[in-house]
Design a protein around this motif. Structure first.
Motif, PDB file in Angstrom:
ATOM      1  N   LEU A 283     -27.175  25.706  28.098  1.00 28.01           N
ATOM      2  CA  LEU A 283     -26.798  24.893  26.935  1.00 28.01           C
ATOM      3  C   LEU A 283     -25.790  25.588  26.024  1.00 28.01           C
ATOM      4  CD1 LEU A 283     -30.107  23.185  25.726  1.00 28.01           C
ATOM      5  CD2 LEU A 283     -28.103  22.120  26.739  1.00 28.01           C
ATOM      6  N   TYR A 284     -25.810  26.936  26.003  1.00 26.46           N
ATOM      7  CA  TYR A 284     -24.974  27.652  25.047  1.00 26.46           C
ATOM      8  C   TYR A 284     -24.038  28.628  25.745  1.00 26.46           C
ATOM      9  CZ  TYR A 284     -28.314  25.755  21.773  1.00 26.46           C
ATOM     10  OH  TYR A 284     -29.092  24.890  21.052  1.00 26.46           O
ATOM     11  N   LYS A 285     -22.853  28.811  25.154  1.00 20.92           N
ATOM     12  CA  LYS A 285     -21.894  29.807  25.638  1.00 20.92           C
ATOM     13  C   LYS A 285     -22.358  31.191  25.181  1.00 20.92           C
ATOM     14  CE  LYS A 285     -18.016  26.634  25.243  1.00 20.92           C
ATOM     15  NZ  LYS A 285     -16.718  26.378  24.608  1.00 20.92           N
ATOM     16  N   GLU A 286     -21.674  32.235  25.673  1.00 21.34           N
ATOM     17  CA  GLU A 286     -22.044  33.608  25.323  1.00 21.34           C
ATOM     18  C   GLU A 286     -21.946  33.866  23.834  1.00 21.34           C
ATOM     19  OE1 GLU A 286     -20.015  36.507  27.709  1.00 21.34           O
ATOM     20  OE2 GLU A 286     -20.577  35.500  29.561  1.00 21.34           O
ATOM     21  N   ASP A 287     -21.017  33.181  23.146  1.00 19.96           N
ATOM     22  CA  ASP A 287     -20.860  33.384  21.700  1.00 19.96           C
ATOM     23  C   ASP A 287     -21.880  32.577  20.879  1.00 19.96           C
ATOM     24  OD1 ASP A 287     -19.936  30.776  21.871  1.00 19.96           O
ATOM     25  OD2 ASP A 287     -17.937  31.237  21.090  1.00 19.96           O
ATOM     26  N   GLY A 288     -22.767  31.863  21.541  1.00 21.61           N
ATOM     27  CA  GLY A 288     -23.798  31.092  20.855  1.00 21.61           C
ATOM     28  C   GLY A 288     -23.431  29.648  20.552  1.00 21.61           C
TER      29      GLY A 288
END
Length: 181
Positions: free
Chosen positions: A137-142
């Motif tokens: 659901l989320y990318k590495e940067d949140g």
């Protein structure tokens, strides 16, 4: 649903009978007479079932009965009367108690609708849980990979698909989401 009273016409599946249904505050309201027509039973039978529903404390009277003012023509004059309406909860309870062909049709329909809602709701929750548990659901940067409306659209696509297609659709969506999104 609208706040004001709205009258909706319900037609039976065979198209032979129609019923006026009151919509008010997110529920449907029918009189005992309307329920008797709907379930093809005598009003006294419907009244007896409603009495048992309240006697057995299956439902609470104060939240399931509402007074409606109706204007009707009696002879040559217009007369205003007060009629009790019973909420969808009462209608469903009576529908599960009556013994008639129409009552059986109602129970089959209601069970089908409930099953569909449970399965679709379960599918949506399972899909969102799967995406969340697998950090999809989320990318590495949140930040989110998908907008909420896109996630809703995808989960509805899965929920509405045939059972044998669900796994394939989930795999395609997960692959699309994971590819540098």
């Amino acid at each position: 649903m609208p706040e004001n009273n709205e009258i909706v016409i319900y037609t039976t599946l065979d198209g032979k009978e129609t019923f006026e249904v009151n919509l008010k505050k997110d529920t449907v309201w029918l009189s005992q007479k309307q329920m008797a027509e709907l379930f093809e039973k005598d009003v006294r039978t419907v009244n007896e079932h409603i009495g048992n529903i309240y006697k057995e404390k299956e439902l609470i009277k104060s939240s399931t009965i509402r007074k409606f003012r109706i204007v009707q023509k009696e002879g040559n004059r217009q007369v205003e009367r007060t009629r009790s309406g019973y909420s969808l909860n009462v209608i469903i309870s009576v529908g599960y108690r009556v013994n008639s062909k129409r009552g059986t049709q109602f129970r089959i329909w209601a069970t089908h609708v409930l099953k569909e809602h449970l399965i679709k709701g379960y599918t949506i929750l399972l899909f969102i849980w799967f995406l969340n548990e697998n950090d999809i659901l989320y990318k590495e940067d949140g930040s989110k990979r998908l907008a909420d409306n896109a996630l809703v659209a995808l989960t509805l696509l899965i929920a509405e698909s045939r059972a044998e297609e669900k796994d394939t659709i989930v795999k395609v969506i997960v692959n699309l989401i994971n590819q540098n999104n």
